[in-house]
Scaffold this motif. Structure first.
Motif, PDB file in Angstrom:
ATOM      1  N   TYR A  53       0.848  -1.093   0.102  1.00 50.47           N
ATOM      2  CA  TYR A  53      -0.124   0.023  -0.113  1.00 50.47           C
ATOM      3  C   TYR A  53       0.826   1.447  -0.023  1.00 50.47           C
ATOM      4  N   VAL A  54       0.673   2.246  -1.029  1.00 53.25           N
ATOM      5  CA  VAL A  54       1.358   3.474  -0.966  1.00 53.25           C
ATOM      6  C   VAL A  54       0.536   4.363  -1.133  1.00 53.25           C
ATOM      7  N   ILE A  55       0.981   5.451  -0.482  1.00 53.19           N
ATOM      8  CA  ILE A  55      -0.067   6.837  -0.572  1.00 53.19           C
ATOM      9  C   ILE A  55       0.763   7.789  -1.532  1.00 53.19           C
ATOM     10  N   ARG A  56       0.023   8.404  -2.578  1.00 50.66           N
ATOM     11  CA  ARG A  56       0.563   9.235  -3.522  1.00 50.66           C
ATOM     12  C   ARG A  56       0.190  10.867  -3.079  1.00 50.66           C
ATOM     13  N   LEU A  57       1.132  11.750  -3.318  1.00 53.70           N
ATOM     14  CA  LEU A  57       0.653  12.815  -3.150  1.00 53.70           C
ATOM     15  C   LEU A  57       1.128  13.736  -4.282  1.00 53.70           C
ATOM     16  N   ALA A  58       0.221  14.272  -5.034  1.00 56.74           N
ATOM     17  CA  ALA A  58       0.587  15.310  -6.483  1.00 56.74           C
ATOM     18  C   ALA A  58       0.422  16.681  -5.975  1.00 56.74           C
ATOM     19  N   CYS A  59       1.588  17.346  -6.410  1.00 50.62           N
ATOM     20  CA  CYS A  59       1.822  18.734  -6.145  1.00 50.62           C
ATOM     21  C   CYS A  59       1.535  19.318  -7.606  1.00 50.62           C
TER      22      CYS A  59
END
Length: 621
Positions: free
Chosen positions: A580-586
C-alpha cells in the motif's frame, strides 16, 4: 394612470400590467411598438413558444453571465476554506432534504432561482478540485482562468468543426496551436503539421480516446500487412507494463485484442526491452501476433519513465507500432534537464499529452501527435455524401472528422490558444516547474520524519510515501525471501489477492476469512518448523505484514476525514504481497509552498494520533 409597466420579478421574468382606456388605446399601441424595439421586450409580441421568455435574451445573458463569472472566482477563493471532500450521502439529489424535483419545471425559471439551488444543492455535493491548498489527489486538471474563458467562447461560438468547411478557423487554429505546443515540448519535427512529412497533431478528448484511435490504426495496419492471416483479433496482442494506464487495457477490450501486461517489479517498475522481447517470444510460440507496444513517460502510480530508446529498437525490429502515453509526464518535456527522459521519442509512431493535466486547461483536451497520419485516416476515414464538399475533395485541407472516433468536434483549440497567449511559454514553463519544486519540498519533510519513508524516487510533481514498517524485513530475516524456499509457501497465501482481502478485511468477508486464516496458520507452523524458528515470532512477522495495508488504509481515511487534505493510494508489488503506497501530487495552479507544508502537517498529526491509539491486529495466533 399607468398605461404600461414592465418589471422583472424575482425570477427574472417579465411582469406586464396595464390599465387602458379607449382614448388611450392608440397611444398605448404606439408606445408598445416603440418599447418592443428593445430586444429584451420582443417576447411580448410573440405567440407563446419555447423561447418566449428571457432564456434567449442577450441582455439577460450578459447580466447573468457576469454574475456567473463572479460566482466562479468567489467559489475558487471560498472552496479553500471548505471540507475538501464532499460529505453528502448517496442519492442526496434524489431523496432527502436536498433532493431536486422528480420532474423538470413546466414554466421557465429565472437564473436567481437556479443559482440559489446551485449554492444550496450542488456545491455541497462537490469535491473541491480547485482547493489548491488541500487537493493533492490524482493528477488534477489545472483549469486556469484564461482556459475557462476559452471554454466559454467555445460554447458561445458553438461551431461543429468536423471538417474544414464546417468552420475553417476551428481546423486551422487547431493546426497552428498544436504546432506551437509541439515546439514548446521540444517534440521531433516529424510530429508537426508544417513538416514536409505525413505527420501532424489532432485534439482528442483524452489520452484514452487517443490510445483507442492509434491502436485501431496499428491493428488495421498489421492486418493489412499480414493480409488478414492473423487468426482473428483475439489472437493479436498489445504490450505494455503493469504500470501502464488502465485505459490501455480497456482500449484493448474495446478493440477485441489482448493486452499483455508485463511485470516490472524487478526493474523499478519500468518496461524493459529484455522483458518485452521475452513476452513477445512467449506469445509467438503460442501462435499469437504482436502488433503494438505502449510505453509510458510518467506512469500514473509512480511517474516512472519507460526507457524509450531500448523499446524503440524492439518495436522497430519487429515492425510494431510504438505509442507513447505521455498523458501526464509529457508536459515536463518543456523543462531543461529532462531531455534524457524523452530520449528515443524520434522512433515513436504516436505520442499523446493531456493538456488538462499540467498545461493549464480544463478537461477535456488531449494533444495526439502522429508521425504518419495515413494509418489513422485509413482506419477511421468515412465518405458520406452529405459531407462531400469541394474543399475536402481538393485534398488541400485537413478534415479532422477522419482523425477521431466521433464525427462532431468542439472548438477545443480555443482554450489552449488562450492559455498559450495569456501565460506565454515562460509562464507555462514556470507553472510546470513549480510542481517539481513543491514535490521536492514535501519529499524532504518525509525523509526527515521518523515514521515515514519514500516508497520510490520522487518523480516530476509526485511523491509516493509509506508509513514505515518492519514486518517485511522481519519475515525475510526469519524464513528467507518469498521467491523460493519455505518463504514461497507464505507468499502463495499473502500474494493471492482474494485470500489477502479475506485476511485483512472485516471478519467474514465473502464467507472465507476463517478458512483462509486456518490455511495461513497451518503454513506458518509448517514453515517455522522447516526453518527452525519460533512459530510465535514467524506469526508476529506475518501479522505485521498483514497489518501494513490496514494501517495505511486507516491513515488515509483519517487524513481525508479531516477535510483539510485529499490524497489517494496505489499499490506496488512487494516481497510478500502488494504494498500500500500513498500518493501526493503537487502543482495546482495556485498552489504554494505553505499549502504543501499544511498537507504534511495534517498527515503528520493524524499519524501521531494513530501511532498512539492503534494496535497490530493478530490474524495468525
Amino acid at each position: 394612470m399607468s398605461l404600461l409597466s414592465v418589471a422583472r420579478d424575482g425570477h427574472s421574468r417579465l411582469v406586464v400590467t396595464a390599465t387602458v382606456t379607449t382614448t388611450q388605446l392608440a397611444v398605448g399601441f404606439v408606445s408598445l411598438l416603440l418599447a418592443c424595439t428593445r430586444r429584451s421586450w420582443l417576447p411580448l409580441l410573440k405567440s407563446r413558444g419555447p423561447l418566449d421568455y428571457l432564456a434567449e435574451d442577450g441582455d439577460d445573458f450578459e447580466s447573468w453571465g457576469g454574475e456567473l463569472l463572479r460566482w466562479i472566482t468567489d467559489y475558487r477563493k471560498n472552496c479553500k476554506k471548505s471540507h475538501v471532500i464532499s460529505r453528502v450521502p448517496h442519492n442526496y439529489l434524489i431523496e432527502g432534504p436536498m433532493a431536486l424535483p422528480g420532474s423538470a419545471p413546466v414554466e421557465p425559471e429565472g437564473y436567481r432561482s437556479i443559482m440559489s439551488d446551485l449554492d444550496s444543492k450542488i456545491v455541497p455535493g462537490l469535491t473541491h478540485w480547485e482547493a489548491s491548498n488541500k487537493f493533492f489527489a490524482y493528477f488534477k486538471p489545472h483549469a486556469s482562468y484564461p482556459a475557462v474563458l476559452g471554454e466559454l467562447l467555445c460554447a458561445g461560438l458553438n461551431v461543429m468543426g468536423f471538417d474544414w468547411i464546417a468552420s475553417p478557423a476551428c481546423t486551422e487554429l487547431e493546426v497552428v496551436v498544436l504546432d506551437w505546443l509541439a515546439k514548446f515540448l521540444r517534440l521531433p519535427s516529424k510530429f508537426l503539421s508544417i513538416s514536409e512529412g505525413p505527420g501532424g497533431g489532432v485534439i482528442q478528448g483524452s489520452a484514452g480516446e487517443s490510445a483507442i484511435v492509434v491502436l485501431l490504426a496499428a491493428l488495421k495496419k498489421k492486418e493489412a500487412e499480414l493480409k488478414g492471416k492473423t487468426g482473428g483479433r483475439q489472437n493479436m496482442v498489445v504490450y505494455g507494463s503493469d504500470q501502464a494506464h488502465t485505459i490501455i487495457f480497456k482500449g484493448s477490450k474495446i478493440l477485441g485484442v489482448e493486452f499483455h501486461e508485463i511485470n516490472t517489479v524487478d526493474s523499478d517498475y519500468k518496461l524493459t526491452a529484455k522483458a518485452l522481447e521475452a513476452a513477445m517470444a512467449e506469445d509467438e510460440r503460442k501462435g499469437k501476433v504482436p502488433f503494438a507496444v505502449v510505453a509510458t513517460t510518467g506512469t500514473t502510480s509512480t511517474c516512472v519513465f519507460d526507457p524509450l530508446e531500448e523499446i524503440v529498437e524492439v518495436a522497430k525490429k519487429r515492425n510494431l507500432w510504438l505509442h507513447i502515453d505521455a498523458a501526464y509526464g509529457g508536459a515536463y518535456a518543456c523543462l531543461d534537464g529532462y531531455e534524457a527522459k524523452f530520449a528515443g521519442l524520434e522512433g515513436a509512431d504516436s505520442y499523446v499529452v493531456n493538456c488538462h493535466k499540467k498545461l493549464l486547461c480544463p478537461f477535456d483536451i488531449a494533444a495526439l501527435y502522429l508521425a504518419d497520419r495515413n494509418p489513422v485516416l485509413a482506419a477511421l476515414g468515412v465518405e458520406s455524401e452529405y459531407l462531400r464538399n469541394e474543399a475536402s475533395e481538393s485534398g488541400a485541407v485537413i478534415d479532422y472528422e477522419n482523425w477521431q472516433m466521433p464525427l462532431g468536434r468542439r472548438f477545443r483549440a480555443l482554450k489552449l490558444w488562450f492559455v498559450m497567449r495569456r501565460f506565454g511559454t515562460v509562464g507555462m514553463r514556470d507553472h510546470v516547474r513549480n510542481g517539481t519544486v513543491l514535490a521536492e519540498r514535501f519529499a524532504g519533510k518525509v525523509k526527515q520524519h521518523d515514521d515515514l519513508e519514500l516508497a520510490c524516487a520522487v518523480s516530476l510533481s509526485l511523491v509516493c510515501f509509506r508509513w514505515r514498517g518492519e514486518g517485511e524485513g522481519k519475515l525475510v530475516g526469519l524464513v528467507g525471501g518469498g521467491g523460493a524456499g519455505p518463504g514461497a509457501e507464505i507468499k502463495a497465501v499473502l500474494g493471492d489477492k482474494e485470500k489477502l482481502e479475506a485476511l485483512i478485511g472485516p471478519a467474514g468477508v465473502g464467507g472465507r476469512r476463517d478458512g483462509v486464516v486456518e490455511e495461513l496458520g497451518g503454513v506458518v507452523e509448517k514453515v517455522a518448523r522447516e526453518v527452525g524458528k519460533d512459530r510465535a515470532a514467524v506469526a508476529a512477522a506475518v501479522n505485521e505484514v498483514l497489518d501494513d495495508e490496514r494501517k495505511h488504509a486507516e491513515l488515509l481515511k483519517a487524513v481525508k476525514d479531516t477535510g483539510n487534505c485529499f490524497i489517494i493510494h496505489t499499490k506496488l508489488r512487494g516481497e510478500w504481497c502488494n504494498k500500500y503506497v500513498i500518493r501526493l501530487a503537487c502543482g495546482g495552479v495556485e498552489q504554494r509552498g505553505e499549502d504543501v507544508d499544511g498537507a504534511f502537517q495534517v498527515i503528520g498529526g493524524v499519524l501521531a494520533h494513530l501511532k498512539k491509539t492503534r494496535e497490530v491486529a493478530k490474524v495468525v495466533v
